[in-house]
Every structure is written in structure tokens, then in C-alpha cells.
Design a protein around this motif. Structure first.
Motif, short mmCIF file in Angstrom:
data_model
loop_
_atom_site.label_atom_id
_atom_site.label_comp_id
_atom_site.label_asym_id
_atom_site.label_seq_id
_atom_site.Cartn_x
_atom_site.Cartn_y
_atom_site.Cartn_z
N TYR A 53 0.84 -1.20 0.00
CA TYR A 53 0.00 0.00 0.00
C TYR A 53 0.87 1.25 0.00
O TYR A 53 1.90 1.30 0.69
CB TYR A 53 -0.93 0.02 1.22
CG TYR A 53 -1.98 1.11 1.10
CD1 TYR A 53 -3.11 0.91 0.32
CD2 TYR A 53 -1.82 2.34 1.73
CE1 TYR A 53 -4.06 1.90 0.17
CE2 TYR A 53 -2.76 3.35 1.58
CZ TYR A 53 -3.88 3.12 0.80
OH TYR A 53 -4.82 4.11 0.64
N VAL A 54 0.46 2.24 -0.78
CA VAL A 54 1.14 3.54 -0.85
C VAL A 54 0.22 4.60 -0.24
O VAL A 54 -0.88 4.82 -0.73
CB VAL A 54 1.50 3.92 -2.30
CG1 VAL A 54 2.16 5.29 -2.33
CG2 VAL A 54 2.41 2.87 -2.92
N SER A 55 0.68 5.21 0.84
CA SER A 55 -0.10 6.27 1.50
C SER A 55 0.50 7.63 1.17
O SER A 55 1.72 7.78 1.08
CB SER A 55 -0.13 6.06 3.01
OG SER A 55 1.17 6.17 3.56
N ILE A 56 -0.38 8.61 0.97
CA ILE A 56 0.03 9.98 0.67
C ILE A 56 -0.68 10.90 1.64
O ILE A 56 -1.90 10.79 1.82
CB ILE A 56 -0.37 10.38 -0.77
CG1 ILE A 56 0.18 9.36 -1.78
CG2 ILE A 56 0.11 11.78 -1.11
CD1 ILE A 56 -0.56 9.39 -3.10
N LEU A 100 -4.16 16.39 5.34
CA LEU A 100 -4.80 15.99 4.09
C LEU A 100 -4.31 14.59 3.76
O LEU A 100 -3.11 14.32 3.81
CB LEU A 100 -4.43 16.98 2.98
CG LEU A 100 -4.98 16.74 1.57
CD1 LEU A 100 -5.11 18.07 0.82
CD2 LEU A 100 -4.08 15.79 0.75
N VAL A 101 -5.25 13.69 3.45
CA VAL A 101 -4.87 12.30 3.16
C VAL A 101 -5.55 11.82 1.89
O VAL A 101 -6.70 12.16 1.62
CB VAL A 101 -5.23 11.36 4.34
CG1 VAL A 101 -4.52 11.78 5.60
CG2 VAL A 101 -6.73 11.29 4.57
N PHE A 102 -4.82 11.03 1.12
CA PHE A 102 -5.38 10.35 -0.04
C PHE A 102 -5.83 8.97 0.40
O PHE A 102 -5.03 8.22 0.99
CB PHE A 102 -4.31 10.19 -1.13
CG PHE A 102 -3.98 11.42 -1.92
CD1 PHE A 102 -4.25 11.49 -3.28
CD2 PHE A 102 -3.37 12.52 -1.31
CE1 PHE A 102 -3.92 12.62 -4.03
CE2 PHE A 102 -3.05 13.65 -2.04
CZ PHE A 102 -3.33 13.70 -3.40
N HIS A 103 -7.08 8.62 0.15
CA HIS A 103 -7.56 7.26 0.36
C HIS A 103 -7.60 6.57 -0.99
O HIS A 103 -8.47 6.85 -1.82
CB HIS A 103 -8.94 7.26 1.01
CG HIS A 103 -8.89 7.44 2.49
ND1 HIS A 103 -9.93 7.11 3.33
CD2 HIS A 103 -7.90 7.89 3.30
CE1 HIS A 103 -9.59 7.36 4.59
NE2 HIS A 103 -8.36 7.84 4.59
N LEU A 104 -6.61 5.70 -1.24
CA LEU A 104 -6.47 5.04 -2.52
C LEU A 104 -6.73 3.54 -2.38
O LEU A 104 -6.53 2.97 -1.31
CB LEU A 104 -5.06 5.24 -3.08
CG LEU A 104 -4.54 6.68 -3.16
CD1 LEU A 104 -3.13 6.70 -3.72
CD2 LEU A 104 -5.47 7.55 -3.98
N SER A 105 -7.14 2.92 -3.46
CA SER A 105 -7.26 1.47 -3.47
C SER A 105 -5.88 0.84 -3.50
O SER A 105 -4.96 1.37 -4.14
CB SER A 105 -8.03 0.99 -4.71
OG SER A 105 -9.38 1.36 -4.65
N PRO A 106 -5.72 -0.30 -2.83
CA PRO A 106 -4.48 -1.06 -3.03
C PRO A 106 -4.41 -1.48 -4.50
O PRO A 106 -5.43 -1.78 -5.12
CB PRO A 106 -4.66 -2.28 -2.12
CG PRO A 106 -5.76 -1.91 -1.18
CD PRO A 106 -6.65 -0.96 -1.91
N GLU A 107 -3.22 -1.47 -5.08
CA GLU A 107 -3.10 -1.76 -6.51
C GLU A 107 -2.41 -3.08 -6.80
O GLU A 107 -2.05 -3.36 -7.93
CB GLU A 107 -2.37 -0.60 -7.21
CG GLU A 107 -3.16 0.68 -7.17
CD GLU A 107 -2.63 1.74 -8.14
OE1 GLU A 107 -1.80 1.40 -8.99
OE2 GLU A 107 -3.06 2.90 -8.03
#
Length: 349
Positions: free
Chosen positions: A155-158, A284-291
Motif C-alpha cells: 500500500y502507498v499512502s500519501i 490531508l490524506v489520499f484514500h487510494l485502493s491497493p493496486e
């Protein structure tokens, strides 16, 4: 770099809950001084205070070039710069410090990169141009793609820590990119909830949320491709979310047109929040799908948490959050400020 951004080693799990804490190796002294350095390492001319740039975005003759530092050579005149954090929350040093339940821990393995969003020290995220926001997003998109090709990156968190109350150590505008070998608990819960909703209702819950909030009393701002709104049950006063209006699970694959539109709505909402709320600290956070090999996807989005009050024992101890500002009142205040900011950005008086 955050106040908690010390050299850390172990990812420890709660006895029972799906809750994880990154803790330092007990054999090392990892405490940072509370006093910031005399010179800002994120400013041009101080590049030697950080590790070498893995990306320096340089504008030459109207074209953007992605360059990197080499031994004995530092790229100058950059507009965005990316390098490994000197005080990472995770690191890629291989070690095998695993322990079994109930005292489970594993190495805090991953990459922690800093994205310096502007060469100007006093130009915070509420003031950089829309074009510069676009440059930042393009660099982040490239980093996400590259990091997902690396071993043990699940997982990549931003995220952004802006202001001391939000956990930052340096005032210079920057973002953090941190990778993990497991999916963070909140993302896992969100993915599980979304998966269950789709199975029961046949459609994406976030797409349903967008249809409810678009044009409603909690809408803050809408552009061609994105919607900003105050959520129905916000944890923080003046919290807001930014969602793509079309169903999409992958930030790393959105086209240039949507990157440009995202830059516009980010600049307008953060600038409007800063003016409307007297420049609060915020996360501020990006909620992204695992890829990577994961069937449970989420409609990716961004969440912004202004830090305007303190938490009580009810919030910290029981997970019941008390918010003194209704989302409708929040949307009214933020919507007015953000519409004015957007009008100024696009040249409407």
C-alpha cells in the motif's frame, strides 16, 4: 518530516484490535529536538541537507523534465523535489524482528519519501499556483506507479501535515509518501465496507454518496470532474472530502485532464479554507485502493481535516467523536470562501 518522524524500526499490533503502532528500536536513541534547524533543508541551496533527489522536476523552455541528483551533482532550479526522508516512519533496511501473538510485531518496512511542493519557503499549499499543484500531482502519480513496482509494497499512502498542530516539523510546503507491506486498518475497513455494500446493493457506495451530496446543503464546490463536500458524519469541525465524480478506483491512472481539474479544486478548497478559517493547521490524506492483487477496491478520494479543537477522552478512549459544527454549517462557511477563491483563480470577478 513530522514530529513523530524519527528513525523507527517495528510495527506492533494491539493485543486484540486491528490497530498498529510504529515504534523505535528500544536500543537506539531516536528522539528529535523540538527546535527546528536554523536552515530549512527543503529550500533551494540547502539540498545537501537532505538525501539526493530521486526526482527533481525542472521547467526548461516550457517543457517539464524529470531529473535526478547524481554523485557530486545536484539538480538546481527545480520546481518540485522528491527525496528519501531523513527521519523515516518506515525504512528499507532488511531485518527479521518478528514476534508472535499476543505480542506481535514485524519490521516497519517501506519507503518514506518527501515531496517538496514549491521552492518558495513562504508559499504554502494554500498559495501555490494551480499549475504548481498540477506539477505536484503529476510527480505524486509517477511515484505511486513506481513504488507499486517495488518488492514488499502493498500500500502507498500519501498525506500532508500542515502546521505544528497537525504534526509537521518544517513549515515549507511538502507532502509525505509512505509505503507499507500491509493494508492500513482504515483503508481495510473502508474496502470491506464498500465490498459489502456492493454485494448487497449492486452499486458503489461512494457513487451513491456523490449523487446525494451533489447540489445539496453539504456541497462546498463542484468542478467538471470533482466534488468537494462536508461529509454527513464528520469527525472534525470543517472536515471536507474531495471525490472524483466518475467511478474510479485508481488515482495513478487518471488522465491529464482530471489531474488539471484536481489541481484546481485542491487549490480552491485549501485556499478557501485558509481564508475562511484563518489559516488552520490541517491534515490531508489520499484514500487510494491497493493496486496489488486485491479485489476489494474503493472509490479513491481525498479527505481534509482542519485541526481547530482538541479531542476529549470520549474521542480518544471510545471512538465516539464530538463535533460542535454541523456539516451544513461547515459547508456554508467553506463553500462561500472556496467559491470566491475559485472565482479569483479562473479570473471571474
Amino acid at each position: 518530516m513530522s514530529k513523530a518522524g524519527v528513525i523507527l524500526g517495528n510495527l506492533k499490533k494491539d493485543y486484540v484490535l486491528e490497530k498498529f503502532v510504529i515504534l523505535p528500536d528500544s536500543h537506539e536513541d531516536n528522539i528529535l529536538s523540538d527546535a527546528p534547524p536554523e536552515k530549512c533543508p527543503y529550500c533551494p541551496g540547502n539540498e545537501s541537507m537532505t538525501g539526493p533527489a530521486v526526482i527533481s522536476l525542472v521547467s526548461k523552455d516550457g517543457m517539464l523534465q524529470r531529473l535526478s541528483d547524481s554523485e557530486g551533482s545536484v539538480i538546481e532550479d527545480w520546481c518540485v523535489r522528491v527525496f528519501q526522508s531523513q527521519y523515516p516512519a518506515v525504512n528499507t533496511v532488511a531485518h527479521n524482528d518478528y514476534t508472535d501473538k499476543p505480542l506481535y510485531s514485524e519490521p516497519a518496512y517501506g519507503y518514506h519519501q518527501i515531496v517538496v511542493a514549491s521552492p518558495e519557503h513562504k508559499q504554502d499549499l494554500s498559495k501555490i499556483s494551480v499549475e504548481q499543484w498540477e506539477n505536484v500531482l503529476l510527480v505524486i502519480q509517477e511515484r505511486v506507479r513506481w513504488l507499486y513496482t517495488q518488492k514488499s509494497v502493498t500500500y502507498v499512502s500519501i498525506y500532508v501535515d500542515s502546521g505544528r498542530e497537525a504534526g509537521t516539523f518544517y513549515d515549507h510546503a511538502h507532502l509525505n509518501i509512505v509505503t507499507f507491506s500491509t493494508i492500513p486498518p482504515i483503508i481495510e475497513l473502508e474496502a470491506e465496507g464498500s465490498h459489502k455494500y456492493v454485494n448487497e446493493n449492486g452499486n458503489c457506495p461512494s457513487c451513491n454518496i456523490i449523487s446525494v451530496e451533489l447540489g445539496g446543503p453539504r456541497q462546498i464546490l463542484a468542478t467538471d470532474s470533482f466534488l468537494a463536500f462536508s461529509p454527513w458524519a464528520p469527525t472534525y469541525p470543517y472536515e471536507f472530502w474531495i471525490y472524483p465524480r466518475r467511478h474510479t478506483t485508481s488515482f495513478s491512472k487518471i488522465p491529464q485532464k482530471e489531474i488539471s481539474d484536481l489541481a484546481l479544486i485542491l487549490r480552491a478548497t485549501i485556499g478557501g479554507m485558509s481564508k475562511g478559517l484563518n489559516s488552520p493547521a490541517f491534515n490531508l490524506v489520499f484514500h487510494l485502493s491497493p493496486e496489488k492483487k486485491n479485489s476489494r477496491q474503493i472509490h479513491w478520494h481525498i479527505e481534509v481535516y482542519p485541526q481547530t479543537n482538541k479531542w476529549s477522552g470520549l474521542q480518544r478512549g471510545f471512538g465516539i467523536y464530538v463535533n460542535t459544527v454541523s456539516p451544513e454549517a461547515s459547508a456554508e462557511v467553506l463553500g462561500s470562501a472556496c467559491r470566491k477563491e475559485l472565482a479569483g483563480l479562473v479570473g471571474i470577478t
